[in-house]
Design an enzyme around this catalytic site. Structure first.
Site, short mmCIF file in Angstrom:
data_model
loop_
_atom_site.label_atom_id
_atom_site.label_comp_id
_atom_site.label_asym_id
_atom_site.label_seq_id
_atom_site.Cartn_x
_atom_site.Cartn_y
_atom_site.Cartn_z
N CYS A 2 -22.94 15.49 5.91
CA CYS A 2 -22.43 16.76 6.40
C CYS A 2 -23.57 17.77 6.50
O CYS A 2 -24.53 17.72 5.74
CB CYS A 2 -21.34 17.37 5.53
SG CYS A 2 -19.95 16.30 5.24
N ARG A 27 -26.48 15.08 10.80
CA ARG A 27 -26.02 14.80 9.44
C ARG A 27 -24.57 14.30 9.41
O ARG A 27 -24.06 13.92 8.36
CB ARG A 27 -26.14 16.06 8.58
CG ARG A 27 -27.55 16.59 8.48
CD ARG A 27 -27.59 17.83 7.64
NE ARG A 27 -27.24 17.55 6.27
CZ ARG A 27 -28.08 17.16 5.34
NH1 ARG A 27 -29.35 17.03 5.63
NH2 ARG A 27 -27.68 16.92 4.12
N TRP A 74 -19.39 14.46 8.01
CA TRP A 74 -19.42 13.00 7.96
C TRP A 74 -18.38 12.64 6.92
O TRP A 74 -18.55 12.89 5.73
CB TRP A 74 -20.80 12.50 7.56
CG TRP A 74 -20.95 11.02 7.67
CD1 TRP A 74 -21.20 10.30 8.80
CD2 TRP A 74 -20.87 10.07 6.61
NE1 TRP A 74 -21.26 8.96 8.50
CE2 TRP A 74 -21.06 8.78 7.16
CE3 TRP A 74 -20.65 10.17 5.25
CZ2 TRP A 74 -21.05 7.62 6.41
CZ3 TRP A 74 -20.63 9.01 4.49
CH2 TRP A 74 -20.83 7.74 5.06
N ASN A 100 -20.94 19.85 1.36
CA ASN A 100 -21.61 18.60 1.68
C ASN A 100 -21.75 17.84 0.38
O ASN A 100 -22.42 18.32 -0.53
CB ASN A 100 -22.99 18.91 2.30
CG ASN A 100 -23.90 17.70 2.34
OD1 ASN A 100 -23.43 16.57 2.45
ND2 ASN A 100 -25.19 17.93 2.27
N GLY A 101 -21.12 16.67 0.28
CA GLY A 101 -21.22 15.89 -0.97
C GLY A 101 -19.88 15.30 -1.34
O GLY A 101 -18.98 15.20 -0.50
N GLU A 489 -35.92 -5.05 11.39
CA GLU A 489 -35.84 -3.68 11.91
C GLU A 489 -35.38 -3.68 13.38
O GLU A 489 -34.57 -2.85 13.79
CB GLU A 489 -37.21 -2.99 11.74
CG GLU A 489 -37.35 -1.60 12.34
CD GLU A 489 -36.39 -0.56 11.78
OE1 GLU A 489 -35.68 -0.83 10.81
OE2 GLU A 489 -36.34 0.54 12.36
N LYS A 493 -32.06 -1.80 14.71
CA LYS A 493 -32.10 -0.79 15.76
C LYS A 493 -31.08 -1.10 16.84
O LYS A 493 -30.37 -0.23 17.32
CB LYS A 493 -33.47 -0.77 16.41
CG LYS A 493 -34.59 0.13 16.13
CD LYS A 493 -34.50 1.46 15.54
CE LYS A 493 -33.71 1.63 14.31
NZ LYS A 493 -34.41 2.15 13.16
N GLU A 496 -27.32 -0.69 15.52
CA GLU A 496 -26.84 0.64 15.17
C GLU A 496 -26.64 1.56 16.37
O GLU A 496 -25.80 2.45 16.32
CB GLU A 496 -27.72 1.31 14.11
CG GLU A 496 -29.09 1.73 14.59
CD GLU A 496 -29.91 2.37 13.48
OE1 GLU A 496 -29.35 3.04 12.61
OE2 GLU A 496 -31.14 2.21 13.51
N HIS A 512 -32.25 -23.31 9.00
CA HIS A 512 -31.36 -23.46 7.85
C HIS A 512 -29.98 -22.85 8.11
O HIS A 512 -29.26 -22.53 7.18
CB HIS A 512 -31.99 -22.82 6.61
CG HIS A 512 -33.28 -23.48 6.22
ND1 HIS A 512 -33.32 -24.73 5.65
CD2 HIS A 512 -34.56 -23.09 6.37
CE1 HIS A 512 -34.58 -25.07 5.43
NE2 HIS A 512 -35.36 -24.09 5.88
N LYS A 611 -27.69 10.91 9.64
CA LYS A 611 -29.13 10.83 9.42
C LYS A 611 -29.49 10.86 7.95
O LYS A 611 -30.46 10.25 7.53
CB LYS A 611 -29.78 12.01 10.15
CG LYS A 611 -31.28 11.99 10.15
CD LYS A 611 -31.80 10.96 11.11
CE LYS A 611 -33.29 10.79 11.05
NZ LYS A 611 -33.68 9.46 11.53
C1 F6R Z 1 -31.77 3.29 10.54
C2 F6R Z 1 -31.81 4.41 9.62
C3 F6R Z 1 -31.30 4.20 8.24
C4 F6R Z 1 -32.20 4.93 7.24
C5 F6R Z 1 -31.60 4.87 5.83
C6 F6R Z 1 -32.51 5.48 4.79
O1 F6R Z 1 -32.31 3.63 11.77
O2 F6R Z 1 -32.24 5.46 9.97
O3 F6R Z 1 -31.17 2.86 7.92
O4 F6R Z 1 -33.46 4.34 7.26
O5 F6R Z 1 -30.37 5.54 5.83
O6 F6R Z 1 -32.76 6.81 5.07
P1 F6R Z 1 -33.99 7.58 4.45
O7 F6R Z 1 -35.23 6.95 4.98
O8 F6R Z 1 -33.83 8.99 4.90
O9 F6R Z 1 -33.90 7.42 2.96
#
Ligand code: F6R
Length: 616
Positions: A2, A27, A74, A100-101, A489, A493, A496, A512, A611
């Site tokens: 949030c 957020r 969120w 937020n929380g 990764e 990407k 998501e 495997h 984020k």
């Molecule tokens: C994927 C992504 C998430 C963050 C994860 C950790 O693209 O952005 O998987 O990497 O939520 O976030 P941070 O790095 O802010 O601790």
């Protein structure tokens, strides 16, 4: 998660708050809401995005007032709908809150309040909190600030809150535990801004106070901000920081999406990460956080790397870097597993945590656990002044600049850049790296930004490949050694932002199990650079080919062998094996981006994600 933002001063609050919410939308974007006060309380809220709230507000002429706040959600407790949207109001209608929380003991508190005849409209923990504050205010016959302080001592959980009291409409009370709050201070205390990060007020003031955990602030126009400890109500003298962020950094600058802008920013971002630290022609890597704690690193029994998501993938790359270059044993842990596993941590361990936001709840909790066991904790973060940066014993910033797109891109490559510098520095100090090899690495690192730039010019090829595979339901990503984490990764990407199911594997693991999935419809993205285990990867490609899988290979410029068998190739410039993840990642980021755009997905704000993951 949030985002929260608020304003108190002499300007119209609405445009400031709505713009602030747009900047904080990364957020969370399940719902949005606003409070304004102009002789009476005005609240508007809706399920959906900030733009939906804006549409709603456009039909309303009462959007006036010099004080107010807004929230972008969120969802945690309660589905995303209008009723569960913030702000929430107390039973009397006097108190209004954004949060937020998570209030973990909300159920017990709610039952207690129900016994005292409180009623609840929403399913949220936040509505419980605002009524708890009301109850405390009533029973103690005190002002809002005192009521917030007493109430928060009864709360278990995490919060960044902003509370407004209709009976004292020139004041906002904010408090934090576990979720960030920045207070922007206008000229001569004539106006104040509140936000989850400084982006909503960057064009109005560069002076900010970041609340620490268990601190609250009473903000009144034309008065000094009053900061208090939540525990005992004692007064604290705040430290006012000078913000370095500028407006341009948080706007799209001509790109269609933040994600694309951030992908293209990588040459600069990588340079900014090593700027002032890497002096290649003198053979120097300077990093205060490492220099000051060199003994701890050199005497460590092992390094434990703790992170989540993409940052965890950067940690996996670092495992190869530290073991290969510095010969220090490394374990890489998901923060969420590590913190609850009763892990063995000793004073001889160095714990490195990696986080773009510096606010990830599980990573933060892992730091606290490691500290309590006596380990030395080194934090790698992007967001300056973030909770993780403050909680770690020492650390280093990646200096990637604000990353707004929810999918992490430049944060990943700058984390790897920083981790490479640390590995090289330790390798040099330990003597596990020859002088010549060390010098060579340093010079090569300086060439990486130009190589990334060159790679970005190949975008049309990646776009073409994206157009061919955009409609597939599944994909596999394979890599070995340093590029196994890149395969993970790449898959993350794609899934998501395009919602296509994708899995990353070490190439040799394919036989495997995942090999059963391969048929003529399965695209397999293989990182097959001419370093490390090239021949073995070529054999893996043959295995895919003989089962009719489609092969999209990332190869080194000038490759001949893989080109003959792959359906498509993307070439990367030659570099040291240890630095190849900095290059192989780029086309996979672009591929995910293009596919998501072609599928008409919301690239910067993919569904269900946020984020900054400040809940566990
Ligand atoms: C994927 C992504 C998430 C963050 C994860 C950790 O693209 O952005 O998987 O990497 O939520 O976030 P941070 O790095 O802010 O601790």
């Amino acid at each position: 998660m949030c985002g929260i933002t608020g304003y108190i001063g002499y300007r119209e609050a609405y445009p400031i708050i709505i713009k602030g919410l747009q900047r904080l939308e990364y957020r969370g974007y399940d719902s949005a809401g606003i409070l304004l006060y102009n002789d009476d309380v005005f609240i508007s809220k809706t399920k959906g995005k900030v733009s939906d709230l804006e549409d709603l507000m456009n039909t309303d002429s009462s959007k006036q007032g010099n004080i107010g706040f807004g929230h972008t959600r969120w969802a945690t407790h309660g589905i995303p709908n209008n009723i569960n949207s913030h702000p929430h109001t107390s039973n009397s209608g006097n108190l209004v809150i954004i949060h937020n929380g998570i209030i973990e003991n909300y159920d017990a508190l709610k039952k207690e309040l129900i016994k005292r005849n409180y009623t609840f409209k929403s399913d949220t923990d936040t509505e419980v909190l605002v009524n708890l504050i009301e109850e405390v205010k009533k029973t103690n016959d005190c002002k809002l600030g005192k009521a917030v302080q007493i109430a928060l001592n009864e709360v278990i959980g995490a919060y960044a809150i902003c509370v407004f009291d209709k009976t004292k409409p020139n004041e906002l009370v904010v408090a934090r535990l576990g979720s960030p709050i920045a207070i922007g201070i206008g000229k001569e205390n004539k106006e104040f801004f509140v936000a989850s990060d400084a982006s909503p007020f960057i064009e109005y003031t560069k002076n900010a106070i970041y609340l620490e955990d268990e601190e609250m602030a009473i903000i009144t126009a034309n008065k000094e901000v009053e900061i208090r400890k939540i525990k005992d109500d004692s007064i604290i003298t705040p430290e006012i920081q000078q913000l370095k962020m500028n407006l341009e950094q948080i706007e799209k600058g001509g790109y269609d999406h933040f994600m694309l802008k951030e992908i293209y920013e990588q040459p600069h971002a990588i340079t900014d990460t090593y700027r002032g630290r890497l002096i290649a022609n003198q053979g120097i890597i300077r990093m205060a956080g490492v220099d000051d704690n060199m003994e701890k690193f050199l005497n460590a029994d092992r390094i434990i790397i703790v992170a989540c998501g993409t940052s965890w993938h950067a940690g996996l790359v670092a495992e190869y870097l530290f073991e290969d270059i510095a010969r220090i044993p490394v374990e890489v842990e998901y923060a969420s597993e590590f913190r609850y596993r009763n892990p063995i941590i000793t004073e001889k361990d160095v714990v490195i945590t990696i986080s773009q936001s510096g606010e990830t709840a599980d990573t933060l909790a892992a730091i606290k656990l490691a500290k309590s066991k006596g380990a030395f904790v080194f934090g790698i973060c992007n967001v300056v002044g973030s909770s993780i940066a403050r909680e770690a014993h020492a650390g280093a910033y990646t200096h990637a600049g604000p990353e707004i797109g929810v999918a992490s891109t430049k944060a990943f490559t700058t984390q790897i850049t920083l981790l490479s510098l640390i590995a090289l520095k330790l390798g040099k100090a330990k003597g596990s790296l020859s002088n010549a090899a060390y010098r060579n690495y340093l010079q090569e690192m300086e060439l990486i930004p130009k190589k990334v730039e060159r790679l970005l010019k190949e975008d049309e090829n990646v776009k073409y490949i994206s157009s061919i595979y955009k409609d597939v339901p599944n994909c596999l990503y394979l890599g070995r050694g340093y590029n196994f984490p890149v395969a993970l990764e790449g898959a993350l990407k794609l899934k998501e932002i395009s919602y296509i199911h994708a899995e990353g594997y070490p190439a040799a693991e394919m036989k495997h199990g995942p090999i059963a999935l391969i048929d003529e419809n399965m695209p397999v993205f293989v990182i097959a650079i001419n370093k490390g285990h090239y021949e073995k990867v070529v054999s893996n490609i043959q295995e895919i080919k003989s089962r009719k899988g489609k092969i999209i290979a990332i190869v080194t410029e000038g490759d001949i062998q893989v080109k003959k068998i792959a359906d498509h190739v993307i070439e990367i410039p030659e570099t040291e094996e240890a630095f190849t993840p900095l290059l192989t990642t780029i086309p996979l980021q672009l591929l995910s981006y293009h596919i998501a755009v072609m599928l008409n997905k919301n690239v910067d704000q993919p569904r269900n994600l946020a984020k900054s993951v400040t809940v566990e």
